[in-house]
Motif scaffolding. Structure first.
Motif, short mmCIF file in Angstrom:
data_model
loop_
_atom_site.label_atom_id
_atom_site.label_comp_id
_atom_site.label_asym_id
_atom_site.label_seq_id
_atom_site.Cartn_x
_atom_site.Cartn_y
_atom_site.Cartn_z
N TYR A 284 0.16 -14.21 -8.95
CA TYR A 284 0.42 -14.31 -10.38
C TYR A 284 -0.77 -15.03 -11.01
N ARG A 285 -1.36 -14.42 -12.06
CA ARG A 285 -2.50 -15.09 -12.69
C ARG A 285 -2.42 -14.98 -14.20
N GLU A 286 -2.90 -16.06 -14.84
CA GLU A 286 -3.05 -16.11 -16.29
C GLU A 286 -4.54 -16.17 -16.60
N GLN A 287 -5.01 -15.18 -17.39
CA GLN A 287 -6.44 -15.04 -17.61
C GLN A 287 -6.69 -14.40 -18.97
N SER A 288 -7.51 -15.07 -19.79
CA SER A 288 -7.91 -14.54 -21.12
C SER A 288 -6.70 -14.13 -21.95
N GLY A 289 -5.64 -14.95 -21.93
CA GLY A 289 -4.46 -14.70 -22.76
C GLY A 289 -3.51 -13.68 -22.20
N GLY A 327 -16.67 -5.69 26.42
CA GLY A 327 -16.57 -4.78 25.29
C GLY A 327 -15.21 -4.75 24.65
N ASN A 328 -15.18 -4.30 23.41
CA ASN A 328 -13.95 -4.11 22.66
C ASN A 328 -14.07 -2.82 21.86
N ILE A 329 -13.17 -1.90 22.09
CA ILE A 329 -13.13 -0.63 21.35
C ILE A 329 -11.83 -0.60 20.58
N ASN A 330 -11.94 -0.53 19.26
CA ASN A 330 -10.76 -0.70 18.42
C ASN A 330 -10.73 0.37 17.33
N ASN A 331 -9.63 1.07 17.22
CA ASN A 331 -9.39 2.01 16.13
C ASN A 331 -8.28 1.45 15.24
N TRP A 332 -8.48 1.48 13.94
CA TRP A 332 -7.50 0.88 13.05
C TRP A 332 -7.22 1.75 11.83
N GLU A 333 -6.05 1.54 11.29
CA GLU A 333 -5.66 2.15 10.02
C GLU A 333 -4.96 1.09 9.19
N SER A 334 -5.16 1.14 7.89
CA SER A 334 -4.49 0.18 7.02
C SER A 334 -4.02 0.87 5.75
N LEU A 335 -2.94 0.36 5.20
CA LEU A 335 -2.42 0.87 3.94
C LEU A 335 -1.83 -0.30 3.16
N SER A 336 -2.42 -0.57 2.01
CA SER A 336 -1.88 -1.61 1.14
C SER A 336 -1.40 -0.97 -0.16
N ARG A 337 -0.28 -1.47 -0.64
CA ARG A 337 0.28 -0.98 -1.90
C ARG A 337 0.53 -2.18 -2.81
N SER A 338 0.12 -2.06 -4.06
CA SER A 338 0.30 -3.17 -5.00
C SER A 338 0.84 -2.64 -6.32
N ASN A 339 1.61 -3.51 -6.97
CA ASN A 339 2.18 -3.20 -8.27
C ASN A 339 1.96 -4.40 -9.17
N THR A 340 1.29 -4.20 -10.32
CA THR A 340 0.93 -5.31 -11.20
C THR A 340 1.48 -5.10 -12.59
N ASP A 341 2.35 -6.01 -13.03
CA ASP A 341 2.85 -6.01 -14.41
C ASP A 341 1.85 -6.76 -15.28
N ILE A 342 1.41 -6.13 -16.40
CA ILE A 342 0.40 -6.71 -17.27
C ILE A 342 1.01 -6.94 -18.65
N GLY A 347 4.37 -12.60 -24.40
CA GLY A 347 4.70 -11.31 -25.00
C GLY A 347 5.44 -10.40 -24.04
N GLU A 348 5.66 -9.14 -24.47
CA GLU A 348 6.38 -8.18 -23.67
C GLU A 348 5.43 -7.38 -22.78
N LEU A 349 6.01 -6.73 -21.78
CA LEU A 349 5.24 -5.93 -20.83
C LEU A 349 4.44 -4.86 -21.57
#
Length: 808
Positions: A284-289, A327-342, A347-349
């Protein structure tokens, strides 16, 4: 809960001893030539069943001493490389008797001796004069853990929510693997340690004030993760299988072998890990009003292979040539999901940002080492290492950003990006170490030369109508080269059996060049540095009495940024929240002084003070009116005053306990164009472990840790965390098999939260990872279980390894 845990620990710590005053057995060692024998392994065994009562090493003058020994019959067993085993006759010790043995002469090994088997359980924690050792192999709750989770349990160590490692409240910890500095930076090191299972680890060594022989990097000290080795002639090995479940399943398997004859020792290990990880966090951040209220879910999958293969060729009784490949052999996958109310503040959304980041990649890391070791007479030695490290990391990401109206039914706008970010790192090192007796003590000197080249490409694409179009304005290439030449000199000597003095000096010359070039014609950035540093260290140890030992140490150290922390590429959570490196980061320098008191070789208290200049750390700042950035900067100063107490002890024959408390005061200061950082925090870390021997060969373990509110990175203050775990163990198949079942974070309290104020930017955040996990682990040993171990040796690559980083 915390008050109860603290009260229990306090009762444990001051539990009165009812044992009667014990006796003392002492003596000294010499060779056939009459030379004093330093650092020989001396074991005091009970004559009744040959079990180990106490182990130690001889001092520089060849002397040794066992105190508080109960009345009974014992014998002494001595081992020293290149010399035949020595076993004494039975020694009868009366209550309170102080027995001085005749001078013991050990002889050079001329023939194979009958095998001597000594079995003993190592203590969970060993407090040694120069380090604290956390013996992972004997811990039930360690089973099924990865190396990163084990570090959370190590005394004085804290791992924060971003996988940064702190020691006694200080960042800048240098992580070694088997005596070799890791070149991996924060994120890549964390990912590697998460694939390293507890079955591969023997012990974790914590060196809070290293001397001049060690690399000058690591203002907080060194953590050495010591991998397992096997223990006379023959072949042996082990097999380990593990399963754990939190929110998803994770599987692990490993095997190791060791074969030794008179001419060669061949050893190797392989481990496999496959699993999914999940964590949730909010910002949660407050920035420039405006208010940006963001929730995130991150998923990460990894498939990893770790291997280690080596051989030692015994050229003579005193010289060995070794080859080692890891040695280190590494295969990776990532998935991030974000939802931001502005929304405007009050005031209102106004709109909603829905974003995701779908990434995948490979990490292939290989290290090659050639080592020559010569052990001469009178404690002299020569060690030479030649190393090459090759690191190839490749990553791709696809990131759509979609803005909706407040009803979430209509799309306002959409921007889609993708990136390709390969990183190639090559490291070359040469290291020489020499020790010999001189000036009434032990003299050490050596040199190290290293050359590092990193090549980082950042290709940024705008995805329009499903087609990827290279954005030349945001694509670039960063090449960083670094050459460090170092030499050191150390000396250690003892006087009248009470005083030990050590002193050291390390000098380093560093030349580095960072070159940022763009795909379009702009003013390219070149950062070039050429500097020379001197790093003194020293210490005094005073044996005040049989039970009281005092030690005072000082060292000056340096920390250089990881190679990727200098890389100015962007890593986006969404288009409004991202992090990037800083090519203009300076090294940080620290002065450390510590005073340690040890009582009865068990209760250890350390008071330390560290003053660090140009501390580099991550801060969260605003980039423009809408965007926030996590980047690296140098603070003006950080001071850290800490007090730590550690106490391993036995309450009864069936109940062993260990506790450690670290309290420190941390102060961060900085001024960035009028944005002030002036944070003070009084912080407490606590860890305790209890082990209970139950009937029918079962063993139960209960452990827990607590971190009080603290300062995280440069400008975040965090709230408290704690964790309580339990496990049970049973030996099976004639003690060749071991079955362990454990549950971590029973009360699901290992979550983080905090806030940050920096200029006009205010942020709060919090999160939870898969800290509660049930773990099942089975191990089985086969072959001759007394095969002598392969040598524990470091290479010349460790310091550079720690600074390699790959971001996802």
């Amino acid at each position: 809960m915390i008050k109860v845990a603290t009260l229990i620990f306090a009762i444990f710590l001051w539990f009165p001893s009812t044992a009667k005053s014990g006796g003392e057995i002492s003596g000294s060692l010499v060779t056939e030539a009459g030379d004093q024998v330093s650092y020989a392994t001396i074991m005091l065994n009970q004559a009744s069943d040959s079990s180990l009562y106490k182990a130690g090493v001889s001092e520089l003058d060849g002397s040794f001493q066992f105190i508080n020994v109960p009345e009974g019959s014992y014998f002494i067993h001595i081992t020293y490389v290149g010399y035949a085993f020595y076993t004494s006759d039975v020694i009868d010790l009366a209550q309170g008797e102080k027995l001085r043995l005749p001078v013991i002469t050990i002889r050079q090994e001329a023939e194979e001796l009958d095998e001597v088997v000594v079995k003993a359980a190592r203590p969970l924690i060993e407090v040694q004069p120069d380090k604290t050792v956390f013996n992972v192999d004997g811990s039930i709750n360690a089973a099924g853990n990865d190396a990163m989770e084990l570090l959370r349990k190590a005394p004085g160590v804290v791992v924060d929510n971003n996988d940064n490692i702190l020691l006694q409240g200080k960042s800048g910890v240098k992580v070694y693997i088997d005596g070799k500095p890791s070149p991996l930076s924060t994120s890549d090191l964390a990912n590697y340690l998460k694939t390293m299972q507890s079955t591969e680890i023997d012990a974790i060594e914590i060196i809070s004030n290293p001397g001049a022989k060690y690399e000058a990097e690591g203002n907080a000290g060194i953590i050495n993760i010591r991998l397992k080795k096997d223990k006379s002639l023959g072949t042996n090995g082990s097999l380990n299988l593990g399963y754990r479940y939190g929110q998803s399943s994770k599987y692990s398997a490993s095997t190791n072998f060791n074969h030794r004859n008179k001419n060669v020792n061949i050893f190797g290990s392989y481990s496999y890990f496959d699993g999914d990880f999940n964590n949730d966090f909010s910002l949660y951040r407050e920035q420039s009003g405006m208010i940006y209220d963001q929730s995130n879910n991150n998923g990460y999958s990894t498939n990893s292979h770790n291997f280690r293969m080596g051989s030692d060729f015994f050229l003579s009784e005193k010289s060995t040539l070794g080859l080692l490949v890891t040695g280190n052999i590494n295969n990776w996958e990532s998935l991030s999901r974000s939802n931001t109310d502005i929304a405007p503040i009050g005031g209102e959304l106004a709109e909603v940002l829905d974003a995701s980041n779908d990434g995948n990649g490979d990490r292939d890391n290989f290290n090659f080492n050639i080592n020559y070791a010569l052990r001469g007479s009178e404690g002299s030695s020569l060690n030479i290492d030649v190393d090459y490290g090759r690191y190839r990391n490749a990553g791709n990401s696809y990131q759509p950003n979609t803005y909706f109206d407040p009803t979430r039914s209509n799309i306002i706008s959409q921007r889609i990006f993708s990136t390709i970010t390969p990183t190639d790192i090559d490291i070359y090192t040469f290291k020489l170490d020499r020790e010999q007796k001189a000036l009434g003590g032990q003299l050490g000197y050596g040199a190290k030369f290293s050359l590092v080249r990193t090549d980082n490409t950042y290709d940024f694409f705008d995805v329009i109508d499903g087609s990827e179009i290279l954005n030349a304005d945001r694509s670039n290439n960063f090449v960083y080269e670094e050459n460090i030449n170092a030499g050191y000199l150390t000396w250690k000597g003892s006087y009248n059996d009470k005083w030990t003095v050590s002193a050291g000096l390390r000098v380093e010359h560093t030349y580095s060049k960072g070159d940022l070039t763009s795909a379009v014609a702009i003013d390219d950035q070149v950062v070039e540095r050429d500097y020379f540093n001197v790093f003194p260290s020293g210490g005094v140890t005073y044996q005040a009495s049989e039970k009281h030992n005092l030690r005072l140490n000082y060292s000056r150290r340096i920390d250089r940024p990881s190679y990727q922390d200098l890389n100015p590429f962007e890593d986006k959570l969404d288009e409004l929240t991202f992090q990037k490196g800083n090519p203009f980061l300076n090294p940080q320098y620290s002065n450390n002084i510590a005073f340690t008191h040890t009582y009865n070789y068990r209760l250890t208290s350390t008071l330390s003070y560290t003053n660090t200049k140009d501390v580099f750390t991550q801060i969260t700042d605003q980039l423009d009116e809408r965007s926030a950035i996590l980047t690296y900067v140098n603070l003006a100063k950080q001071t850290n005053l800490s007090l730590s107490v550690a106490y391993p002890f036995s309450i009864t024959k069936w109940w062993d306990a260990y506790g450690t408390v670290t309290a420190y005061r941390l102060h961060n200061e900085a001024n960035f164009d009028g944005k002030i950082i002036d944070l003070n925090a009084n912080i407490l870390n606590f860890y305790a472990q209890n082990t209970f021997l139950l009937p029918k060969g079962f063993k139960l373990e209960l452990s827990g840790w607590y971190n009080s509110p603290a300062i995280w990175q440069g400008n975040w203050t965090t709230n408290s965390q704690y964790d309580i775990s339990a496990g049970i163990q049973k030996k099976v198949f004639n003690d060749k098999g071991n079955l362990k079942l454990s549950l971590s974070d029973i009360f699901l309290t290992n979550s983080w939260s905090g806030e940050s104020r920096f200029g006009d930017l205010f942020m709060t955040g919090g999160g939870q990872w898969e800290s509660r996990q049930v773990r099942l682990n089975f191990s089985y040993s086969f072959g001759n279980q007394q095969v002598k171990s392969s040598r524990r040796r470091s290479t010349g690559l460790e310091d550079e390894q720690r600074r390699v980083k790959s971001d996802n």
